[in-house]
Design a protein around this motif. Structure first.
Motif, PDB file in Angstrom:
ATOM      1  N   LYS A 105       0.815  -1.223   0.000  1.00  0.00           N
ATOM      2  CA  LYS A 105       0.000   0.000   0.000  1.00  0.00           C
ATOM      3  C   LYS A 105       0.846   1.271   0.000  1.00  0.00           C
ATOM      4  O   LYS A 105       0.349   2.349  -0.306  1.00  0.00           O
ATOM      5  N   PHE A 106       2.135   1.153   0.352  1.00  0.00           N
ATOM      6  CA  PHE A 106       3.003   2.322   0.448  1.00  0.00           C
ATOM      7  C   PHE A 106       4.392   1.995  -0.100  1.00  0.00           C
ATOM      8  O   PHE A 106       4.812   0.840  -0.141  1.00  0.00           O
ATOM      9  N   TYR A 107       5.106   3.062  -0.489  1.00  0.00           N
ATOM     10  CA  TYR A 107       6.515   2.965  -0.869  1.00  0.00           C
ATOM     11  C   TYR A 107       7.308   3.974  -0.044  1.00  0.00           C
ATOM     12  O   TYR A 107       6.835   5.093   0.179  1.00  0.00           O
ATOM     13  N   ARG A 108       8.495   3.557   0.387  1.00  0.00           N
ATOM     14  CA  ARG A 108       9.361   4.466   1.133  1.00  0.00           C
ATOM     15  C   ARG A 108      10.545   4.868   0.255  1.00  0.00           C
ATOM     16  O   ARG A 108      11.235   4.015  -0.305  1.00  0.00           O
ATOM     17  N   VAL A 137       1.810  11.959   0.527  1.00  0.00           N
ATOM     18  CA  VAL A 137       2.671  11.239   1.472  1.00  0.00           C
ATOM     19  C   VAL A 137       2.011  11.127   2.842  1.00  0.00           C
ATOM     20  O   VAL A 137       1.117  11.902   3.193  1.00  0.00           O
ATOM     21  N   VAL A 138       2.459  10.135   3.599  1.00  0.00           N
ATOM     22  CA  VAL A 138       1.970   9.967   4.967  1.00  0.00           C
ATOM     23  C   VAL A 138       2.976  10.519   5.973  1.00  0.00           C
ATOM     24  O   VAL A 138       2.636  10.768   7.124  1.00  0.00           O
ATOM     25  N   THR A 154       7.338   8.556   2.905  1.00  0.00           N
ATOM     26  CA  THR A 154       6.535   7.379   2.599  1.00  0.00           C
ATOM     27  C   THR A 154       5.329   7.833   1.799  1.00  0.00           C
ATOM     28  O   THR A 154       4.600   8.733   2.221  1.00  0.00           O
ATOM     29  N   GLN A 155       5.128   7.212   0.650  1.00  0.00           N
ATOM     30  CA  GLN A 155       4.100   7.662  -0.284  1.00  0.00           C
ATOM     31  C   GLN A 155       3.020   6.603  -0.467  1.00  0.00           C
ATOM     32  O   GLN A 155       3.305   5.408  -0.530  1.00  0.00           O
ATOM     33  N   ARG A 156       1.798   7.075  -0.546  1.00  0.00           N
ATOM     34  CA  ARG A 156       0.684   6.160  -0.805  1.00  0.00           C
ATOM     35  C   ARG A 156       0.792   5.595  -2.222  1.00  0.00           C
ATOM     36  O   ARG A 156       1.078   6.320  -3.167  1.00  0.00           O
ATOM     37  N   ARG A 157       0.516   4.325  -2.348  1.00  0.00           N
ATOM     38  CA  ARG A 157       0.652   3.666  -3.644  1.00  0.00           C
ATOM     39  C   ARG A 157      -0.278   4.265  -4.696  1.00  0.00           C
ATOM     40  O   ARG A 157       0.117   4.459  -5.845  1.00  0.00           O
ATOM     41  N   GLU A 158      -1.505   4.570  -4.295  1.00  0.00           N
ATOM     42  CA  GLU A 158      -2.467   5.081  -5.275  1.00  0.00           C
ATOM     43  C   GLU A 158      -2.172   6.520  -5.680  1.00  0.00           C
ATOM     44  O   GLU A 158      -2.752   7.032  -6.644  1.00  0.00           O
ATOM     45  N   LYS A 159      -1.247   7.177  -4.943  1.00  0.00           N
ATOM     46  CA  LYS A 159      -0.872   8.546  -5.279  1.00  0.00           C
ATOM     47  C   LYS A 159       0.620   8.645  -5.578  1.00  0.00           C
ATOM     48  O   LYS A 159       1.246   9.677  -5.366  1.00  0.00           O
TER      49      LYS A 159
END
Length: 205
Positions: A105-108, A137-138, A154-159
């Protein structure tokens, strides 16, 4: 049997396109004589899948590939390691039936530049729309190491945004995808360690 392989794509290999990277993995699996499972039809291909493509030029330390095999041994993995180029190394392998594309769900990311970037107010253009970076980002943090600024986020996958959009044109930078995370914020490699069977331990860096 479904096996998740983690590769680290660095050095000059970071300039390979996604298609070229997939071909490199497939060619290496064949050369290492891994017992691949193939799709059916007139043009059978190894049954394998991967996560989102990273932009050309981004170092990807979390290049995960799912591959279906008839069997797997330590020798298979050793042969695969010996087949891969130095800048595209195997850093982990797990037997796991989970679908990693449903887990992530996320990428760092980490971005290294010799100059400061105001990420709080940074705007980027994507598909003709202007997007405020902080909305994708979160979390993010900035710190300094000698002559360089290091930005981690950390970035949301859908964004997901191309990290290359954050830097000045023709400037020096290093963009790194460090890890993928589940919906609970757990590193995918940690999840696989916990829920799957480790057949090759991950390596740091």
């Amino acid at each position: 049997m479904k096996v998740v392989l983690r590769f680290k794509k660095r050095g000059m290999k970071r300039f390979l396109s996604t298609l070229e990277s997939i071909k490199l993995v497939e060619r290496s699996l064949r050369r290492a004589d891994l017992p691949l499972v193939f799709t059916e039809g007139f043009h059978p291909k190894p049954k394998m899948s991967l996560l989102d493509a990273m932009p050309v030029g981004v170092v990807n330390l979390a290049f995960y590939v799912e591959v279906h095999l008839k069997d797997l041994s330590k020798k298979h993995l050793k042969d695969l390691e010996n087949t891969l180029p130095e800048d595209f190394s195997l850093s982990g392998a797990w037997i796991c039936e989970e679908n990693i594309n449903k887990l992530v769900k996320f990428y760092r990311f980490k971005l290294i530049t010799p100059y400061f970037i105001d990420l709080q107010n940074k705007k980027v253009e994507k598909k003709g729309k202007e997007i405020l970076f902080k909305e994708s980002v979160v979390d993010f943090e900035t710190f300094r190491a000698k002559d360089y600024y290091i930005f981690r986020y950390t970035q949301r996958r859908e964004k997901l945004l191309n990290p290359l959009l954050l830097v000045e044109k023709d400037s020096f930078f290093v963009a790194i995808c460090e890890e993928t995370l589940t919906k609970d914020g757990e590193d995918l490699s940690s999840f696989l360690e916990r829920r799957g069977t480790c057949v090759k331990e991950g390596s740091p860096g």
